[in-house]
Design a protein around this motif. Structure first.
Motif, PDB file in Angstrom:
ATOM      1  N   ALA A   1      -9.829   5.150   3.172  1.00 39.19           N
ATOM      2  CA  ALA A   1      -9.992   3.936   2.806  1.00 39.19           C
ATOM      3  C   ALA A   1      -9.785   3.137   4.362  1.00 39.19           C
ATOM      4  O   ALA A   1     -10.134   1.979   4.284  1.00 39.19           O
ATOM      5  CB  ALA A   1      -8.619   3.531   1.972  1.00 39.19           C
ATOM      6  N   SER A   2      -9.393   3.574   5.314  1.00 42.39           N
ATOM      7  CA  SER A   2      -9.289   2.757   6.562  1.00 42.39           C
ATOM      8  C   SER A   2     -10.469   2.880   7.552  1.00 42.39           C
ATOM      9  O   SER A   2     -10.542   2.376   8.464  1.00 42.39           O
ATOM     10  CB  SER A   2      -8.035   3.175   7.276  1.00 42.39           C
ATOM     11  OG  SER A   2      -8.040   4.533   7.647  1.00 42.39           O
TER      12      SER A   2
ATOM     13  N   GLY B   1      -5.883   3.446  -2.726  1.00 39.56           N
ATOM     14  CA  GLY B   1      -6.593   3.597  -1.641  1.00 39.56           C
ATOM     15  C   GLY B   1      -7.628   2.326  -1.493  1.00 39.56           C
ATOM     16  O   GLY B   1      -7.893   1.659  -0.318  1.00 39.56           O
TER      17      GLY B   1
ATOM     18  N   GLY C   1      -6.125   6.483  -6.180  1.00 39.61           N
ATOM     19  CA  GLY C   1      -7.444   6.111  -5.899  1.00 39.61           C
ATOM     20  C   GLY C   1      -7.250   4.417  -5.800  1.00 39.61           C
ATOM     21  O   GLY C   1      -7.842   3.829  -4.953  1.00 39.61           O
TER      22      GLY C   1
ATOM     23  N   ILE D   1      -7.059   9.968   1.076  1.00 41.40           N
ATOM     24  CA  ILE D   1      -7.695   8.771   0.259  1.00 41.40           C
ATOM     25  C   ILE D   1      -7.211   7.700   1.437  1.00 41.40           C
ATOM     26  O   ILE D   1      -7.981   6.743   1.559  1.00 41.40           O
ATOM     27  CB  ILE D   1      -6.976   8.401  -0.913  1.00 41.40           C
ATOM     28  CG1 ILE D   1      -7.773   9.447  -1.943  1.00 41.40           C
ATOM     29  CG2 ILE D   1      -7.172   7.267  -1.398  1.00 41.40           C
ATOM     30  CD1 ILE D   1      -7.012   9.514  -3.309  1.00 41.40           C
ATOM     31  N   ALA D   2      -5.971   7.756   1.826  1.00 39.33           N
ATOM     32  CA  ALA D   2      -5.554   6.663   2.833  1.00 39.33           C
ATOM     33  C   ALA D   2      -6.274   6.415   4.023  1.00 39.33           C
ATOM     34  O   ALA D   2      -6.853   5.478   4.686  1.00 39.33           O
ATOM     35  CB  ALA D   2      -3.971   7.017   3.283  1.00 39.33           C
TER      36      ALA D   2
ATOM     37  N   SER E   1       0.777  -1.228  -0.113  1.00 38.07           N
ATOM     38  CA  SER E   1      -0.023  -0.015   0.082  1.00 38.07           C
ATOM     39  C   SER E   1       0.864   1.426   0.040  1.00 38.07           C
ATOM     40  O   SER E   1       0.626   2.392  -0.771  1.00 38.07           O
ATOM     41  CB  SER E   1      -0.934  -0.260   1.302  1.00 38.07           C
ATOM     42  OG  SER E   1      -1.793  -1.185   1.355  1.00 38.07           O
TER      43      SER E   1
ATOM     44  N   GLY F   1      -4.233   4.014   8.875  1.00 37.21           N
ATOM     45  CA  GLY F   1      -4.160   4.367   7.461  1.00 37.21           C
ATOM     46  C   GLY F   1      -3.617   5.756   7.329  1.00 37.21           C
ATOM     47  O   GLY F   1      -2.792   6.149   6.320  1.00 37.21           O
TER      48      GLY F   1
ATOM     49  N   VAL G   1       1.033   4.150  -2.956  1.00 35.51           N
ATOM     50  CA  VAL G   1       0.824   5.510  -2.730  1.00 35.51           C
ATOM     51  C   VAL G   1       2.229   6.278  -3.120  1.00 35.51           C
ATOM     52  O   VAL G   1       2.019   7.516  -3.704  1.00 35.51           O
ATOM     53  CB  VAL G   1       0.340   6.115  -1.156  1.00 35.51           C
ATOM     54  CG1 VAL G   1       0.211   7.416  -1.019  1.00 35.51           C
ATOM     55  CG2 VAL G   1      -0.624   5.084  -0.935  1.00 35.51           C
TER      56      VAL G   1
ATOM     57  N   GLY H   1      -0.456   6.816   4.848  1.00 33.40           N
ATOM     58  CA  GLY H   1      -0.693   7.872   3.863  1.00 33.40           C
ATOM     59  C   GLY H   1       0.525   8.866   4.132  1.00 33.40           C
ATOM     60  O   GLY H   1       1.267   9.426   3.169  1.00 33.40           O
TER      61      GLY H   1
ATOM     62  N   ILE I   1      -5.646  -0.217   0.308  1.00 38.62           N
ATOM     63  CA  ILE I   1      -5.420  -0.164   1.692  1.00 38.62           C
ATOM     64  C   ILE I   1      -6.861  -0.651   2.419  1.00 38.62           C
ATOM     65  O   ILE I   1      -6.701  -1.189   3.453  1.00 38.62           O
ATOM     66  CB  ILE I   1      -5.352   1.178   1.886  1.00 38.62           C
ATOM     67  CG1 ILE I   1      -3.919   1.901   1.756  1.00 38.62           C
ATOM     68  CG2 ILE I   1      -5.482   1.597   3.387  1.00 38.62           C
ATOM     69  CD1 ILE I   1      -3.637   3.631   1.575  1.00 38.62           C
TER      70      ILE I   1
ATOM     71  N   ALA J   1      -3.611  12.511  -1.196  1.00 43.30           N
ATOM     72  CA  ALA J   1      -3.059  11.152  -0.895  1.00 43.30           C
ATOM     73  C   ALA J   1      -3.433  10.686   0.629  1.00 43.30           C
ATOM     74  O   ALA J   1      -4.062   9.527   0.794  1.00 43.30           O
ATOM     75  CB  ALA J   1      -1.694  10.873  -1.078  1.00 43.30           C
TER      76      ALA J   1
END
Length: 565
Positions: free
Chosen positions: A545-546, A435, A432, A541-542, A20, A474, A24, A478, A438, A538
């Motif tokens: 995603a978490s 993400g 994305g 998004i991380a 991941s 997350g 990123v 990131g 992740i 970035a």
């Protein structure tokens, strides 16, 4: 405290998180590089587009231009005098240029621009792109002795008055030799040179043995009884007419020889190409040169003409219907903006000379111009100024329309901006995709750590505490991924030309062809705001995603989590 410890522990020990982070990192680094290169190209394009145009241009509807431009300039100063720094006027006309190369005339289609050398540089950056340092200080159309700047061993370096004198002398001697050979074929003997000292450097087999006179060559047709008679004295009636014309005083105002008065004038007042030049012309670099690679692969300019050469220009007159007008100009400098559209399409001549040649003069109205160009003071709102002028001078009632330089180059600037936006959107999809990676990784971790989550909750950990562990995890992914990606991207941008050369050495393919872009290096500009947005995007998004895996972990009941353990 246990939340931070668990985040760092997962970050260090979970190899699956490395994928991941790499995703990123690559996404952020790619976006940093692309934004820097696109910003560099966009900046160079803006500088060059604006370099030859002033801020606001009042352009004539007609190719014939408009008269009373002094009156229009005064009216503009009354409307917006406080915002105006400088003004000038120009004449634009499409034309066909002919350059003589090896006894062939090569045509070039150019836009001929008549400029006032005293004021034009006050409204544009025109002089910055000229090749002679003196012209960069103050533009003029006089040929310089030497000092033109160019690549090493380029004919541009040795051009100027000395080059012109040598070329004219060579042409005159060549023509004299051709006439002597023609005379030898007609009379059978070689005539003497008028000034042998000037040709001392030329080897002649006829002068090798000065003790024995050169034998007279008898033409072969002299023994032929059917051969035509050799040239001799003209017939008596023709000789009488020549003598009568020579003694007759011709008034040029009443017809006859229009150059009769010139015959009596001293040589200093007649045009001598060794001492005098035609009206000066400044050519775009690509008009009179061809840029390509030589046998060794080096990019070189092959010049068709250099300062000191004469070119022929044909353009329409300002009449109805227009007529073709031709004039000879002497190349006095080159203009190189590194915008191929400008360098291959523009030529600059004195404004008054072009007005005179195109008959753009009126006994009562004065001279006509094609455009009035305005340079604004720093800080003036360009759009507001342009709209105010349009309201004061509507195109329906005035012989010109008003545009800003951005309006004139709008499609090109919009295309560059659109390309940059589309590239950012496409490349952001890479982040994305990272993400979603992740998200999947965190779901696996939640399922795998169900027992640990149950133990933490049984020990008193709250749902928000469990959630914050995964959200923090997350966020840490990131931060690490975007931080490393930002550093890699900046290192790539700062060494992009070395990387391009390395890729060229490995693949043998041209990465950045200077013959196309007229840039010697890839232009880049690092914009901190763009980098901040990429890094922030970035990280966002991380974190997003978490969130879903974190909510699922927070909702786990400790009894359900420990039931099957």
């Amino acid at each position: 405290m246990y939340k931070l410890m668990l985040c760092l522990r997962y970050l260090k020990t979970r190899w699956i998180a490395l994928a991941s982070i790499i995703s990123v990192t690559l996404g952020v680094a790619t976006m940093v590089v692309v934004n820097a290169v696109m910003s560099g190209f966009s900046h160079e394009m803006h500088v060059r587009l604006h370099g030859i145009l002033s801020d606001v241009v009042m352009e004539s509807h007609s190719l014939d231009g408009f008269y009373q431009w002094e009156k229009h300039m005064a009216a503009v100063r009354e409307v917006a005098g406080d915002d105006i720094e400088n003004m000038t006027c120009t004449v634009h006309v499409p034309s066909m240029m002919s350059i003589r190369v090896r006894d062939q005339w090569l045509p070039r289609q150019v836009t001929l621009i008549g400029i006032d050398d005293e004021t034009y540089n006050n409204v544009s950056d025109f002089s910055k792109y000229l090749k002679h340092p003196a012209n960069r200080q103050q533009v003029d159309f006089n040929l310089k002795e030497m000092g033109y700047e160019g690549p090493e061993n380029s004919p541009l370096v040795d051009s100027g008055w000395e080059y012109r004198r040598q070329k004219i002398a060579y042409q005159q001697e060549l023509e004299a030799e051709m006439r002597r050979f023609e005379t030898m074929h007609q009379t059978g003997h070689m005539p003497r040179r008028t000034n042998p000292n000037e040709l001392a450097a030329i080897d002649s087999p006829l002068e090798e043995n000065t003790d024995e006179p050169a034998p007279l060559v008898t033409p072969k047709f002299a023994d032929d009884p059917d051969a035509p008679p050799l040239p001799g004295a003209p017939p008596a009636d023709l000789a009488a007419r020549i003598a009568m014309q020579g003694s007759k005083q011709v008034d040029p105002n009443k017809g006859g020889d229009p150059f009769a008065q010139r015959h009596d004038q001293p040589k200093s007042q007649t045009f001598d190409p060794m001492k005098h030049q035609a009206p000066g012309i400044i050519l775009g670099m690509a008009v009179a040169s061809i840029r390509q690679r030589d046998a060794e692969g080096e990019v070189k300019d092959y010049f068709l003409a250099v300062p000191g050469d004469d070119v022929r220009v044909t353009f329409p007159s300002a009449e109805s219907p227009p007529k073709a007008v031709s004039a000879t100009f002497t190349v006095v400098d080159f203009y190189e903006s590194k915008m191929n559209e400008y360098d291959a399409g523009f030529a600059f001549v004195p404004l008054s000379k072009l007005q005179s040649l195109r008959y753009m003069t009126h006994p009562e109205l004065g001279t006509a111009v094609s455009t009035i160009q305005i340079r604004l003071k720093p800080g003036v709102d360009l759009n507001k100024f342009t709209n105010n002028l349009r309201a004061a001078f509507p195109a329906e009632t005035h012989p010109f329309r008003i545009q800003s330089w951005k309006d004139m180059q709008g499609p090109l600037l919009a295309a560059v901006q659109m390309e940059k936006t589309i590239l950012n959107i496409l490349l952001f999809l890479i982040i994305g995709v990272a993400g979603f990676g992740i998200l999947a990784t965190f779901y696996m971790i939640v399922v795998e750590k169900t027992k640990d989550i149950g133990i933490l909750k049984s020990l008193g950990a709250s749902g928000s505490g469990i959630m914050s562990i995964f959200v923090g995890y997350g966020l840490s992914l990131g931060i690490v991924g975007s931080g490393v990606g930002c550093i890699l991207g900046l290192l790539f941008v700062w060494n992009i030309n070395h990387v391009a050369k390395l890729i060229e050495m490995i693949t043998g393919q041209e990465v950045f062809d200077p013959t196309i872009y007229y840039f010697q290096e890839i232009p880049t500009i690092v914009e901190p705001s763009a980098i901040a947005m990429v890094v922030f995007g970035a990280m966002l998004i991380a974190v997003l995603a978490s969130v879903l895996p974190a909510i699922r972990a927070a909702r786990l009941h400790p009894v359900e989590a420990l039931r099957y353990e």
